[in-house]
Design a protein around this motif. Structure first.
Motif, mmCIF file in Angstrom:
data_model
loop_
_atom_site.group_PDB
_atom_site.id
_atom_site.type_symbol
_atom_site.label_atom_id
_atom_site.label_comp_id
_atom_site.label_asym_id
_atom_site.label_seq_id
_atom_site.Cartn_x
_atom_site.Cartn_y
_atom_site.Cartn_z
ATOM 1 N N GLU A 126 -52.589 70.532 59.021
ATOM 2 C CA GLU A 126 -53.844 70.331 59.752
ATOM 3 C C GLU A 126 -54.894 69.841 58.759
ATOM 4 O OE1 GLU A 126 -54.372 74.095 61.698
ATOM 5 O OE2 GLU A 126 -52.414 73.950 62.673
ATOM 6 N N SER A 127 -54.743 68.570 58.363
ATOM 7 C CA SER A 127 -55.549 68.026 57.281
ATOM 8 C C SER A 127 -56.980 67.716 57.703
ATOM 9 C CB SER A 127 -54.891 66.753 56.727
ATOM 10 O OG SER A 127 -54.719 65.806 57.757
ATOM 11 N N MET A 128 -57.866 67.684 56.720
ATOM 12 C CA MET A 128 -59.287 67.353 56.890
ATOM 13 C C MET A 128 -60.007 68.277 57.869
ATOM 14 S SD MET A 128 -59.705 64.971 54.739
ATOM 15 C CE MET A 128 -58.577 63.978 53.737
ATOM 16 N N GLY A 129 -59.439 69.458 58.124
ATOM 17 C CA GLY A 129 -60.072 70.430 59.010
ATOM 18 C C GLY A 129 -59.941 70.122 60.477
ATOM 19 N N ILE A 130 -59.171 69.083 60.815
ATOM 20 C CA ILE A 130 -59.034 68.652 62.204
ATOM 21 C C ILE A 130 -57.862 69.381 62.860
ATOM 22 C CG2 ILE A 130 -58.629 66.670 63.718
ATOM 23 C CD1 ILE A 130 -59.740 64.915 61.403
ATOM 24 N N HIS A 277 -67.672 51.147 58.546
ATOM 25 C CA HIS A 277 -66.677 52.170 58.241
ATOM 26 C C HIS A 277 -66.845 53.361 59.184
ATOM 27 C CE1 HIS A 277 -66.556 49.654 54.696
ATOM 28 N NE2 HIS A 277 -67.805 49.971 54.423
ATOM 29 N N ARG A 278 -65.792 54.151 59.319
ATOM 30 C CA ARG A 278 -65.871 55.276 60.269
ATOM 31 C C ARG A 278 -65.127 56.487 59.719
ATOM 32 N NH1 ARG A 278 -61.090 55.981 62.273
ATOM 33 N NH2 ARG A 278 -59.562 54.299 62.314
ATOM 34 N N THR A 279 -65.515 57.641 60.213
ATOM 35 C CA THR A 279 -64.808 58.868 59.864
ATOM 36 C C THR A 279 -63.874 59.238 61.017
ATOM 37 O OG1 THR A 279 -65.069 61.131 59.006
ATOM 38 C CG2 THR A 279 -66.553 60.447 60.804
ATOM 39 N N TYR A 280 -63.118 60.303 60.845
ATOM 40 C CA TYR A 280 -62.126 60.679 61.850
ATOM 41 C C TYR A 280 -62.760 61.290 63.094
ATOM 42 C CZ TYR A 280 -58.321 60.076 58.454
ATOM 43 O OH TYR A 280 -57.422 59.559 57.565
ATOM 44 N N VAL A 281 -61.997 61.250 64.178
ATOM 45 C CA VAL A 281 -62.388 61.908 65.426
ATOM 46 C C VAL A 281 -62.107 63.401 65.283
ATOM 47 C CG1 VAL A 281 -61.908 62.104 67.896
ATOM 48 C CG2 VAL A 281 -61.870 59.848 66.779
ATOM 49 N N ARG A 282 -63.094 64.221 65.586
ATOM 50 C CA ARG A 282 -62.923 65.677 65.481
ATOM 51 C C ARG A 282 -63.879 66.396 66.415
ATOM 52 N NH1 ARG A 282 -63.393 68.110 60.396
ATOM 53 N NH2 ARG A 282 -62.967 66.204 59.257
ATOM 54 N N ALA A 283 -63.549 67.638 66.699
ATOM 55 C CA ALA A 283 -64.427 68.484 67.511
ATOM 56 C C ALA A 283 -65.383 69.210 66.570
ATOM 57 C CB ALA A 283 -63.617 69.488 68.325
ATOM 58 N N VAL A 284 -66.465 68.557 66.202
ATOM 59 C CA VAL A 284 -67.365 69.095 65.181
ATOM 60 C C VAL A 284 -68.036 70.388 65.628
ATOM 61 C CG1 VAL A 284 -69.410 68.624 63.786
ATOM 62 C CG2 VAL A 284 -67.784 66.798 64.258
#
Length: 370
Positions: A126-130, A277-284
């Motif tokens: 579960e990388s990058m906290g996602i 540029h963009r970051t990942y999709v996540r439930a912040v």
């Protein structure tokens, strides 16, 4: 130079480690046990053991599951390379899976294809906290070991009827007098769905012991099996108290540190909104843990790194220690998306010790990247 990663060691952590040194209690002992108890209370697992490394934790998990050596283990191409090295050292065959660009993680559909190719166990990173779609993975009907080294303390919103007794107590503790030790949750923590869960505590993990890992068993049945192995484990496999002291304070301070990371993430996210540029999709706002600031570039990594370095900011490849980085020539042909992210995903500094001045410098760089 603003470094990409920082373990954020404050006075409380220093004092805890120093106390162990002064008391000459640096081997496995009382502090190790306290760390395990705190983890059980905050995360909701039935049992846990604190070990000297994530690799040792994986070895104990596989031994507990009694997985036959001819059963391939599925790994993400962007998982940390220690997973592949450990799996191969133990005599298993690794089946390396590609990822999707939106999250940098494998999907249930990708895992399903892996099963068709012979995969019989999934080590879910579960990388990058996602957080992944965990229920869809469980529906595949194969054993799952979760790696929450970067997603520790994240949670899945669920109905209370789905919670185990230990997990319900964890929620009550979070909402009670010790709420400062963990954010209020409304569901099961990351790691409480797999048969076993590895929470690495290395220097770049979200919670650090300076080296080591927690191996957790969410349910009583798996803990009963693991405990027999733990009771016979040599002391050289168990996390020393000096490391456990650091991890104990880090775990208690998680809420404070995570709040700072969330503020920075929101700030950095706004800075890149109008860029290429963009970051990942996540439930912040609901469940996700903030780990670093990964940015998928629409230009060359070397140009971005050089530009940031001129401004006094270190930028590193987000997956420089991944499986595909270790075996790029071998893995890249079948993991095209993972190879692309290896080359294009940059990790920018994001950690609680960043002051307002340094955060402002990073924002300026993010908003003006080439």
């Amino acid at each position: 130079m603003i470094q990409t990663y920082s373990s954020t060691i404050r006075r409380k952590e220093m004092e805890a480690v120093l106390t162990c040194m002064v008391d000459e209690k640096i081997g496995p002992g009382e502090t190790n046990a306290r760390l395990i108890q705190l983890a059980r209370e905050l995360i909701g697992c039935d049992g846990a053991v604190a070990l000297r490394s994530p690799a040792i934790a994986l070895e104990y998990a596989l031994e507990s599951l009694q997985l036959p050596k001819d059963n391939p283990i599925m790994l993400s191409a962007l998982a940390p390379s220690w997973q592949l090295v450990t799996v191969e050292r133990l005599g298993y065959k690794a089946l390396i899976l590609d990822v999707v660009e939106e999250t940098g993680q494998i999907t249930p559909e990708i895992a399903q294809d892996g099963i068709k190719k012979g995969g019989r166990l999934l080590l879910l990173t579960e990388s990058m906290g996602i957080l992944p779609d965990i229920k869809a993975f469980l529906a595949l009907g194969i054993p799952v070991i979760e790696d929450i080294s970067q997603s520790a303390m994240a949670y899945y919103p669920v109905d209370e009827s789905e919670l185990t007794e230990a997990q319900r107590k964890s929620m009550e503790k979070s909402a009670g007098d010790n709420a400062s030790e963990a954010p209020a949750v409304h569901g099961r923590r990351a790691g409480m769905y797999g048969l076993y869960t590895i929470m690495g505590m290395e220097d770049r993990d979200i919670i650090t012991a300076g080296g080591g890992a927690l191996l957790m068993a969410p349910s009583r049945r798996e803990w009963t099996v693991l405990k027999k192995l733990v009771d016979a484990a040599p002391s050289t496999d168990i996390m020393p108290d000096m490391n456990a002291a650091l991890a104990y304070v880090e775990l208690k301070e998680f809420t404070r540190n995570e709040a700072a990371r969330r503020d920075l993430f929101a700030l950095f996210s706004r800075a890149v909104m109008t860029g290429r540029h963009r970051t990942y999709v996540r439930a912040v706002d609901d469940g996700s843990t903030i780990y670093s600031f990964p940015l998928v570039l629409n230009s060359g990594f070397k140009d971005v790194r050089a530009y940031a370095q001129k401004k006094g900011i270190e930028v590193r490849q987000a997956y420089e220690n991944s499986i595909i980085a270790l075996r790029q020539e071998e893995v890249a042909p079948s993991c095209i998306c993972a190879n692309s992210l290896l080359l294009r995903c940059a990790a920018f500094p994001l950690y609680p010790r960043l002051g307002q001045k340094d955060a402002g410098r990073i924002v300026k760089v993010l908003s003006s990247l080439p």
